[in-house]
Structures are given as structure tokens and as C-alpha cells.
Design an enzyme around this catalytic site. Sequence first.
Site, PDB file in Angstrom:
ATOM      1  N   PHE A   1       0.826  -1.206   0.000  1.00 36.58           N
ATOM      2  CA  PHE A   1       0.000   0.000   0.000  1.00 36.58           C
ATOM      3  C   PHE A   1       0.861   1.258   0.000  1.00 36.58           C
ATOM      4  CE2 PHE A   1      -1.967   3.384   2.476  1.00 36.58           C
ATOM      5  CZ  PHE A   1      -3.205   3.532   1.871  1.00 36.58           C
ATOM      6  N   ASP A   2       1.870   1.307   0.862  1.00 39.40           N
ATOM      7  CA  ASP A   2       2.728   2.489   0.973  1.00 39.40           C
ATOM      8  C   ASP A   2       3.424   2.796  -0.345  1.00 39.40           C
ATOM      9  OD1 ASP A   2       2.360   1.060   3.488  1.00 39.40           O
ATOM     10  OD2 ASP A   2       3.651   2.577   4.380  1.00 39.40           O
ATOM     11  N   THR A   3       4.031   1.754  -0.923  1.00 39.48           N
ATOM     12  CA  THR A   3       4.777   1.940  -2.162  1.00 39.48           C
ATOM     13  C   THR A   3       3.874   2.429  -3.284  1.00 39.48           C
ATOM     14  OG1 THR A   3       6.341   0.193  -1.552  1.00 39.48           O
ATOM     15  CG2 THR A   3       6.229   0.797  -3.874  1.00 39.48           C
TER      16      THR A   3
END
Length: 434
Positions: free
Chosen positions: A209-211
Site C-alpha cells: 500500500f505504501d509503495t
Amino acid sequence: MRTDTPWSTLPAREHLLAAAVGAPVPVPVLDVVIPVYNEEKDLETCVLRLRDHLARTFPYGFRITVADNASTDRTPQVAARLAAVIPEVRSYRLEEKGRGRALRTVWSHSDSPVLAYMDVDLSTDLNALLPLVAPLISGHSDLAIGSRLARSSRVVRGSKREFVSRAYNLILRSSLSARFSDAQCGFKAVRREVAQRLLPMVEDTGWFFDTEMLVLAERAGLRIHEVPVDWVDDPDSTVHIVRTATEDLKGVWRVGRALATGALPLDRLARPFGDDPRDRAVPGVPRGLARQMVGFCVVGAFSTLVHLALYSLFRLGLGSQFANAAALLVSAVANTAANRRLTFGIRGRGGAARHQAQGLVVFAIGLALTSGSLAALGTSGTASHGTELAVLIAANLAATVLRFLLFRAWVFPDRRTGHQEARKGSAHEPRNVR
């Protein structure tokens, strides 16, 4: 890929106020989310330590949200008890696992203008929290991330995790052209208006999700602020490295393919014209002219090489006129596509057919110039192949200048000026006052 995000552009970034004027209960400026799964042992210590730190050092109102995603131990009860006794704490229960799912859900429902998250182990030194969110509060940046890979960061962790982190960063840089240094650090923040438009485009619900969020934000031209952090590895971490790495690589492939095909409406994340100092008009200098000329020259140089190579190939079995027409047609289609994306920054498939049709008109003009040159040369009847190539180069230079002017003014015109004037006009219209 998700595309159900608002069509309107992002508002201009402004410095956030400590409290809304006249509001009986001020909305907390910062909402720090702690996503947890079976963390009954560490949750209370984490929340109390974070709350004490914010109360002592953070000059704005804040909230701490515990996002429990399908824990099977006593984590929900611990979170509910903390929310009941501490005014700044609230708990949120999800019935499905996934850190990304927890963050998307809580951030989508939060009313705070700055949204952040950190891991429950508090591996990151909390002194980096204020530097992390300060650029978002001031209006300087859109997102902020903690980086363990910055030169000034101080990190204590095992060699295996260090290798995995740096290898993953190298993969992102080589495959997705990412320029941020640390996608996996559990210490990030985003402005709420950015999250509202960015999150619907993010598909992953787990660790990638972050990437995905950072890659899309960077490709859309949003500003990402990086903060060097001091970080101590948690020896009791439950993250499964191999499974997480496999899912991350799948995510890299999915996002890379979507970016390559133009499937993401990143233009919906654009800031309004004038928010970026680079958008400010300079008298006598058209916007983006220098950058467009550089891009056009690079594309043109490769197109010329392709044209000459194809001409030499086709000339083996065709006359000079037919060889030139065929070579110019192939190179013109490729040239229009390359300039559309690289020089004038147009992504997606919308209007691509119209642009190619207009590009063929420009091609016809170039064909007339180059064919006319060859026809004039053919009257002598003794021109060598080298002379033909030299004449073609000179004719192509003249056609290139004309092609750039036609591309800029007709095929890919800058329509932002019209939008800007329309917004200026609407600014003078009377507004309803409640």
C-alpha cells in the site's frame, strides 16, 4: 486500477490553522493511525507513550486512532479501554486483515487535515514526528515519509533486513523510476485532500500500500518530503519477509504495467495552475517552452535516425520517393506518440487517435518538403546516395522546426491558460453566503 476518484483538481496548499475560528470543538489537525493485528502486549505502552509525546511537544490538536484489523486476541478490548479513558484516543475495528485496508478505511473517514501513521512497535524515534508533519501543516508538501536510508539516519537492525530494504529500493528505482528513498518505513503522513483523491487509485490492501501510494503521488507531480529518522529494529516483528517480498514484486509489476499503458488518471491529482512557482508566467516566455524544446529535440533526433535507417532499408527495393514516403510514415507515427507522452506530457488514450490524425497532416507537410527536395535533386540525374542523405537531413531540419510549431500550437496546445482564465472569471461571480 481504480478510477472512481473526484474529477476536480486539488486545491492550493495553505497553512493550516491551529483551530477553526468559532468552532465549539476544534477538529484535531493531526490524526495518527496505529494499524494493529494481535498486539495486545504492546498496544497500551505504545499509545500512552505516543500520547505523552504529542501532549508535550505538538502545538496543535491531535488524535490517536487505533485501527484493529481482524485481531483474534484481546487487542480490540485494549483499544476500546484506551479510547474510553483517554479523550485523544479512539478505536476502529475492521473484520478483514491488511495494513493498507486499515489505513485506507480510517483515513477516508477522518476529518483531520493531516493524516499520519506509525507502527505499533515505535521503532522510529518520536522526535521525527513533528518534522514529518510540519511541511504538510505549513502547506509546503503533499506527503511526507520517514527514511531509514538517508545518510544522516541512524539505524540499528540486522543485515538481512538491511539487505532486503536496500534491494527493494533498488528495484523501485530501476523499474518504476522512483526517487524517494524508503517506501517501507512505517512512518508516513499525507494531507487529507490529497488522500481523498489518491486513495481510490491505490489497489493494494497489504504491505505494498505504501509503495503504490508514493509511486502514484510522485508520478502525478505531488511533493513528497523526506525526513531522516533514527530507527531501532523490533526483534519480535511478525512480518513475513518472503511472503511480503513476493507480494511487493507482484505490486511493482501491476503498477508498472498500469503506468506504461496510461491506465491511471493521474491528471486528477494535479494542483491548480499557479500553485506551483514553475507555472508562473514570465513576460515573453511561453510556459514550458524550454522543457518542450529539449524533449522535442531528443525525440526528433531518434526519429531522424529511424527515418534514415528505414530509408536506406526501403531504398534497396523501392525508388527514392517511395522509400522516403514509407520511412517518413513509420517514423512520423512513432514521433507523434513519443512527443505526445514525453514532450507534451499527455497520458492515457483519450484523444490519441485525433492526435495521430493531426500528426499525419504534419507528416504530409514534412513529406512535401523532403519529397520536393528529392525531386529537385533528381533533375540532375547524377546524385549519389550520400548526396540524397545530405539533402534529406537538411530538409528534415526545416521540417522539424515547422513540426514543433504545429505540434505546440495545433496538435498539443496548452489548454491550461483557458482553464486559468475561466477560474479567474468564476472567482468574481457572487457566492451564496450561509
